[in-house]
Design an enzyme around this catalytic site. Structure first.
Site, mmCIF file in Angstrom:
data_model
loop_
_atom_site.group_PDB
_atom_site.id
_atom_site.type_symbol
_atom_site.label_atom_id
_atom_site.label_comp_id
_atom_site.label_asym_id
_atom_site.label_seq_id
_atom_site.Cartn_x
_atom_site.Cartn_y
_atom_site.Cartn_z
ATOM 1 N N CYS A 185 8.988 10.632 -5.115
ATOM 2 C CA CYS A 185 8.228 11.001 -3.908
ATOM 3 C C CYS A 185 8.533 10.056 -2.753
ATOM 4 C CB CYS A 185 6.716 11.054 -4.171
ATOM 5 S SG CYS A 185 6.266 12.324 -5.313
ATOM 6 N N LYS A 219 -3.945 5.233 -11.530
ATOM 7 C CA LYS A 219 -2.919 4.177 -11.641
ATOM 8 C C LYS A 219 -3.564 2.876 -12.093
ATOM 9 C CE LYS A 219 -0.030 6.428 -8.382
ATOM 10 N NZ LYS A 219 1.021 7.209 -9.009
ATOM 11 N N HIS A 265 5.706 6.270 0.156
ATOM 12 C CA HIS A 265 5.539 7.480 -0.664
ATOM 13 C C HIS A 265 5.289 8.640 0.311
ATOM 14 C CE1 HIS A 265 3.302 10.180 -3.437
ATOM 15 N NE2 HIS A 265 3.813 9.484 -4.427
ATOM 16 N N ASP A 290 -1.781 1.357 1.797
ATOM 17 C CA ASP A 290 -1.729 2.239 0.631
ATOM 18 C C ASP A 290 -1.694 1.322 -0.600
ATOM 19 O OD1 ASP A 290 -0.986 3.716 -1.536
ATOM 20 O OD2 ASP A 290 0.670 4.757 -0.566
ATOM 21 N N GLN A 344 -0.245 1.375 -5.803
ATOM 22 C CA GLN A 344 0.424 0.590 -6.845
ATOM 23 C C GLN A 344 -0.118 -0.833 -6.924
ATOM 24 O OE1 GLN A 344 2.548 1.792 -9.026
ATOM 25 N NE2 GLN A 344 2.719 3.798 -8.067
HETATM 26 N N1 PLP Z 1 1.194 6.038 -2.735
HETATM 27 C C1 PLP Z 1 1.946 5.473 -3.688
HETATM 28 C C2 PLP Z 1 2.688 4.205 -3.376
HETATM 29 C C3 PLP Z 1 2.033 6.049 -4.951
HETATM 30 O O1 PLP Z 1 2.776 5.481 -5.897
HETATM 31 C C4 PLP Z 1 1.314 7.252 -5.198
HETATM 32 C C5 PLP Z 1 1.455 7.946 -6.499
HETATM 33 O O2 PLP Z 1 2.513 7.928 -7.110
HETATM 34 C C6 PLP Z 1 0.529 7.792 -4.194
HETATM 35 C C7 PLP Z 1 0.499 7.162 -2.974
HETATM 36 C C8 PLP Z 1 -0.303 9.025 -4.419
HETATM 37 O O3 PLP Z 1 -1.437 8.648 -5.166
HETATM 38 P P1 PLP Z 1 -2.423 9.721 -5.823
HETATM 39 O O4 PLP Z 1 -1.737 10.230 -7.049
HETATM 40 O O5 PLP Z 1 -3.658 8.927 -6.143
HETATM 41 O O6 PLP Z 1 -2.678 10.767 -4.812
#
Ligand code: PLP
Length: 413
Positions: free
Chosen positions: A372, A229, A126, A203, A206
């Site tokens: 993204c 999420k 992302h 990260d 998900q």
């Molecule tokens: N990393 C991944 C894999 C995501 O899917 C997302 C959000 O879509 C993020 C990071 C960003 O997360 P946050 O909305 O908590 O900043």
């Protein structure tokens, strides 16, 4: 896999938002990878906080402040148990995964990266796990390397091993891809990174709502968690870090709460986690987040994953049937062996955005675009996909509605 031990009707009843009509049709919400809906317990906790308990935390002698502080710190204990951190102090509240990653890049990265050092990420990231590393690498003269993927959306682990060397200082890796649903082999990734002395950030945006999380068993150095999420409020996230690393890092932001003592010439900093929690945090949402974690734990990750996998298989079989009768007009994007219930696809002759709008007209919420993950889309030769993401409250009946709507769309394409 065995049948999940869950009562979908009673789960759905806990989500008031699901019981509405959108564009004259019952809402079918299939955009859970973007954000999940919130159970009544989370909504009630927020209302109660502002109706009964609201006060600033940690710094006052009065009863409301003590109560707010206690509830706020209860969430920290709950997330500690949820991810099996050794100590609650290793869990820092942030705005979300984006802020958690930026915090590490701007503190750990600023202190420990030097010219010529290497940071390894993956082709599945992302933007929030790409851009913060680009910024700090540029500042420090460090080099960003990328683990490539195959066409199914799986990491090429041989290539990963070739990227690792004594120069590798950090591996920042998405646990589960938001665009393709791929579950990465993070245990192996961590072991190999540690073997060359690198630190690993996972990260978990998900992963945390679908998979069991045990940071001690994984031995990751950092893990990022997103409340929204995970059936919790927006604007709340967690950064887990091993104590020794967090203590060695400089503060992220300066201000109230993160200090021990301030004079006009010098400041000493607070202990972790407060060193990284400058200013008044998002108290009400953090408190409500506990109820989201309790909701997930109450159902159990095994039951959630079993139900969601059933939905993914049901959807994939439905697409196969549609393809048999329409000359393969739908292409599934992201067909890794290990996946969560996220599926991207494209429709021949139809722009993803138009498909999304037409599904919306039927009350079906899906996500379209690059999710993204623009570098991933470039690797796949696409400018975007249609993405469905199934959650614990989704049903096979909703997938039937989606499949029927897709069949009708294909007649238009
Ligand atoms: N990393 C991944 C894999 C995501 O899917 C997302 C959000 O879509 C993020 C990071 C960003 O997360 P946050 O909305 O908590 O900043």
């Amino acid at each position: 896999m065995n049948q999940p031990n869950i009562d979908i009707d009673s789960i759905r009843k806990q989500f008031p938002i699901l019981h509405q009509q959108v564009n004259g049709k019952p809402l079918v919400y299939l955009d859970n990878a973007a954000t999940t809906q919130k159970p009544q317990s989370v909504i009630d906790a927020l209302t109660k906080y502002y109706s009964v308990d609201n006060a600033n935390i940690h710094r006052a002698a009065h009863t409301l402040a003590a109560r707010s502080t206690e509830y706020f710190e209860d969430t920290r204990k709950t997330i500690q148990q949820f991810i099996n951190a050794r100590e609650a102090e290793e869990c820092i509240f942030t705005k979300g995964v984006t802020e958690s990653i930026n915090l590490v890049a701007q503190t750990w990265g600023r202190k420990f990266l030097s010219a010529g050092d290497e940071v390894v990420i993956t082709a599945l990231e992302h933007h929030s796990n790409i851009v913060p590393w680009q910024i700090i690498c540029e500042e420090k003269g460090a080099i960003l390397k990328v683990i490539p993927i195959n066409d199914a959306g799986e990491l090429l682990m041989d290539e990963y091993e070739k990227l690792l060397s004594a120069k590798t200082k950090l591996v920042a890796c998405v646990w589960v891809s938001n665009a393709l649903g791929t579950i990465n082999p993070v245990k192996v990734i961590i072991e190999k990174a540690h073997a060359v002395g690198a630190v690993v950030l996972l990260d978990g945006a998900q992963a945390c709502s679908h998979l069991e999380v045990d940071v001690q068993a994984l031995n990751c150095d950092f893990l990022t968690v997103s409340s929204h999420k995970l059936y919790g409020p927006t604007g709340v996230g967690v950064l887990y870090g091993k104590r020794a690393l967090l203590e060695a890092m400089p503060p992220y932001q300066g201000g109230g709460e993160m200090i021990k003592e301030v004079t006009f010439t010098h400041t000493t900093y607070n202990e972790i986690p407060y060193k990284f929690e400058a200013g008044t945090p998002n108290i009400g949402d953090v408190i409500a987040f506990k109820y989201a974690l309790d909701f997930v734990s109450g159902i159990g990750k095994y039951n959630i994953a079993t139900h969601e996998n059933d939905l993914l298989n049901y959807f994939s079989k439905g697409i196969q049937l549609i393809n048999q009768s329409t000359n393969q007009s739908i292409t599934l994007i992201g067909t890794a062996q290990q996946k969560i219930s996220v599926q991207s696809f494209t429709i021949n002759g139809m722009h993803h955005f138009d498909a999304g709008m037409m599904l919306d007209a039927k009350g079906i919420a899906v996500r379209t675009g690059h999710h993204c993950t623009q570098p991933l889309m470039q690797r796949l030769g696409l400018d975007g996909t249609i993405r469905v993401s199934f959650s614990v409250y989704n049903t096979r009946e909703e997938i039937d509605i989606l499949l029927y709507a897709l069949t009708k769309l294909l007649r238009l394409s």
